[in-house]
Write an enzyme that holds these catalytic residues in place. Structure first.
Site, PDB file in Angstrom:
ATOM      1  N   GLU A 182       0.813  -1.214   0.000  1.00  0.00           N
ATOM      2  CA  GLU A 182       0.000   0.000   0.000  1.00  0.00           C
ATOM      3  C   GLU A 182       0.844   1.260   0.000  1.00  0.00           C
ATOM      4  O   GLU A 182       1.941   1.272   0.544  1.00  0.00           O
ATOM      5  CB  GLU A 182      -0.813   0.078   1.293  1.00  0.00           C
ATOM      6  CG  GLU A 182      -1.532  -1.144   1.664  1.00  0.00           C
ATOM      7  CD  GLU A 182      -1.991  -1.102   3.114  1.00  0.00           C
ATOM      8  OE1 GLU A 182      -2.825  -1.940   3.456  1.00  0.00           O
ATOM      9  OE2 GLU A 182      -1.520  -0.249   3.885  1.00  0.00           O
ATOM     10  N   CYS A 234       0.950  -3.261  15.985  1.00  0.00           N
ATOM     11  CA  CYS A 234       0.907  -2.949  14.545  1.00  0.00           C
ATOM     12  C   CYS A 234       0.204  -4.048  13.770  1.00  0.00           C
ATOM     13  O   CYS A 234       0.494  -5.228  13.920  1.00  0.00           O
ATOM     14  CB  CYS A 234       2.328  -2.765  14.009  1.00  0.00           C
ATOM     15  SG  CYS A 234       2.351  -2.401  12.237  1.00  0.00           S
ATOM     16  N   CYS A 247      -1.604   1.866   8.446  1.00  0.00           N
ATOM     17  CA  CYS A 247      -0.611   0.903   7.972  1.00  0.00           C
ATOM     18  C   CYS A 247      -1.118  -0.540   7.915  1.00  0.00           C
ATOM     19  O   CYS A 247      -1.503  -1.120   8.921  1.00  0.00           O
ATOM     20  CB  CYS A 247       0.566   1.000   8.939  1.00  0.00           C
ATOM     21  SG  CYS A 247       1.914  -0.082   8.619  1.00  0.00           S
TER      22      CYS A 247
HETATM   23  N1  SAH Z   1       8.906  -0.243  10.356  1.00  0.00           N
HETATM   24  C1  SAH Z   1       8.973   1.186  10.396  1.00  0.00           C
HETATM   25  C2  SAH Z   1       7.975   1.903   9.489  1.00  0.00           C
HETATM   26  C3  SAH Z   1       6.568   1.386   9.411  1.00  0.00           C
HETATM   27  S1  SAH Z   1       5.395   1.723  10.697  1.00  0.00           S
HETATM   28  C4  SAH Z   1       8.838   1.667  11.824  1.00  0.00           C
HETATM   29  O1  SAH Z   1       8.557   0.862  12.686  1.00  0.00           O
HETATM   30  O2  SAH Z   1       9.053   2.853  12.075  1.00  0.00           O
HETATM   31  C5  SAH Z   1       5.081   3.460  10.699  1.00  0.00           C
HETATM   32  C6  SAH Z   1       4.692   3.982  12.071  1.00  0.00           C
HETATM   33  O3  SAH Z   1       3.347   3.605  12.413  1.00  0.00           O
HETATM   34  C7  SAH Z   1       5.573   3.467  13.181  1.00  0.00           C
HETATM   35  O4  SAH Z   1       5.883   4.503  14.094  1.00  0.00           O
HETATM   36  C8  SAH Z   1       4.660   2.438  13.843  1.00  0.00           C
HETATM   37  O5  SAH Z   1       5.079   2.164  15.141  1.00  0.00           O
HETATM   38  C9  SAH Z   1       3.314   3.120  13.742  1.00  0.00           C
HETATM   39  N2  SAH Z   1       2.158   2.232  13.923  1.00  0.00           N
HETATM   40  C10 SAH Z   1       2.018   0.966  13.522  1.00  0.00           C
HETATM   41  N3  SAH Z   1       0.813   0.478  13.882  1.00  0.00           N
HETATM   42  C11 SAH Z   1       0.171   1.470  14.512  1.00  0.00           C
HETATM   43  C12 SAH Z   1      -1.121   1.576  15.101  1.00  0.00           C
HETATM   44  N4  SAH Z   1      -1.977   0.568  15.107  1.00  0.00           N
HETATM   45  N5  SAH Z   1      -1.451   2.762  15.655  1.00  0.00           N
HETATM   46  C13 SAH Z   1      -0.595   3.795  15.628  1.00  0.00           C
HETATM   47  N6  SAH Z   1       0.624   3.754  15.082  1.00  0.00           N
HETATM   48  C14 SAH Z   1       1.011   2.598  14.539  1.00  0.00           C
END
Ligand code: SAH
Length: 384
Positions: A105, A132, A354
């Site tokens: 995505e 996540c 995400c």
């Molecule tokens: N792997 C990388 C980039 C992808 S996630 C990383 O961890 O930074 C992008 C951001 O979204 C990260 O800060 C992650 O912790 C956050 N994220 C993932 N799932 C989430 C959720 N359910 N609610 C809020 N933030 C979330």
């Protein structure tokens, strides 16, 4: 019959994602003399990344024999758009299908005169961060440079923003915050970012690109030295004990090692601060003591803190902190001198968070279940 089967399975190699040296080799492969290869590669580059050409026939500065020779061996095809969704607030999301039918995505979040494109680096993710949704998906593979750059091309196609504008542009910023861990796929991500930054093409400055990592500490310095992009760290906890539980990668690269890498991040300064992302989980990491520990932990690092309301998903083991708890947390962080914007939820009506659209697509054929809607992950601060 032969023609029909050729049409169905296009075996031509795709030029998107090649660097200039590879493009030069590609023109030589179709008979261009070696002495003019560099110039031809420059012209191709301009057509592909400045004009957004999708057909060789558009490339009027190349002679027709070369255009035809290129078209018989190469393509400029984009991934297929499995789904494209537009939110009422202007957030747009694409689910892209690649040649092997795997999907990833990207999300565009517009602001008044600019906007950030959130790009994926992997199909799925190996990290299994407990909050996540992408971490719950089974299939994982790296995206190659073409698949990463193509996400940008598809977005720009979608807005017809060609030729690549030199001044104001709608898609002005990039955040590597989609599915996947970019520092686990560094070579492909770096190659794609170099293509996107090239001033004779897409021309997105490194100052407008932010790479977000869950904390692959040993790769952080290299990322800063080689790419010079902005760094965001998904911190989310202030003790190793809690971070080990929320983000298993912390067991490999604990907080001290991660923060040490941040302190050494090349180019970090007050004008170019490191973003610490902190997802607000009710009763888990959101107390005033956590806020105080957070400012203590990052002392000395030029930083801003992004507080992210947790996007709950079906079966998620956490809840989002209350607005009151979030503002108290933000007040403590602010009082310590850090900017701490709370992310505004965007794209609530289109599953913009995400991993959610892909999960929805993977499940749809079996259960056709609907998933509640959640905001996107892209911070406002990434637009500055
Ligand atoms: N792997 C990388 C980039 C992808 S996630 C990383 O961890 O930074 C992008 C951001 O979204 C990260 O800060 C992650 O912790 C956050 N994220 C993932 N799932 C989430 C959720 N359910 N609610 C809020 N933030 C979330």
């Amino acid at each position: 019959m032969k023609e029909a089967s050729q049409f169905v399975t296009d075996t031509r190699e795709n030029l998107i994602g090649m660097n200039r040296a590879e493009l030069a080799r590609a023109v030589v492969e179709v008979g261009e003399p070696a002495k003019s290869a560099t110039m031809r590669a420059k012209q191709l580059w301009h057509w592909i990344y400045h004009h957004g050409a999708t057909e060789f026939s558009e490339m009027t500065s190349l002679n027709s024999a070369l255009r035809e020779a290129l078209a018989s061996v190469y393509t400029l095809g984009r991934p297929t758009i499995s789904r494209e969704q537009c939110s009422e607030d202007g957030t747009r999301k694409w689910l892209l299908k690649f040649a092997d039918s795997q999907e990833a995505e990207s999300v565009f979040i517009p602001e008044e005169d600019r906007g950030a494109l959130c790009i994926s680096s992997q199909v799925g993710c190996t990290l299994t961060c407990r909050f996540c949704h992408t971490g719950t998906q089974r299939l994982v593979r790296n995206l190659d440079a073409r698949e990463i750059v193509s996400q940008f091309l598809v977005a720009r196609d979608s807005y017809g923003e060609w030729p690549s504008p030199r001044g104001e542009r709608l898609i002005s910023n990039i955040v590597m915050m989609g599915m996947g861990e970019p520092l686990f796929n560094y070579e492909n991500v770096a190659k794609a970012i170099r293509i996107v930054m090239d001033e004779e093409g897409l021309s997105i400055s490194r100052r407008r690109i932010t790479l977000s990592t869950a904390g692959v500490a040993p790769m952080i310095e290299r990322c800063g030295t080689e790419l010079g992009v902005g760094l965001a760290i998904s911190l989310h906890a202030v003790t190793d004990e809690l971070r080990d539980e929320l983000m298993p990668i912390n067991r490999k690269y604990p907080l001290a090692q991660l923060l040490d890498a941040c302190r050494r991040y090349p180019g970090a300064s007050n004008a170019r601060r490191i973003t610490f992302e902190y997802v607000m989980l009710k009763g888990i990491n959101d107390s005033p003591a956590d806020a105080k520990a957070l400012v203590h932990l990052i002392a000395g690092i030029p930083a801003k803190i992004n507080l992210i309301p947790f996007n709950a998903w079906p079966g998620a083991p956490y809840k989002c902190s209350t607005p009151d708890t979030i503002s108290k947390f933000a007040a403590i962080v602010n009082a310590a001198g850090y900017s701490s914007p709370v992310r505004t939820p965007r794209g609530r009506d289109i599953l913009a968070a995400c991993g959610q659209l892909r999960s929805d697509s993977v499940r749809a054929p079996r259960t056709a279940r609907s998933i509640p809607t959640h905001p996107a992950n892209v911070p406002r601060a990434a637009l500055s």
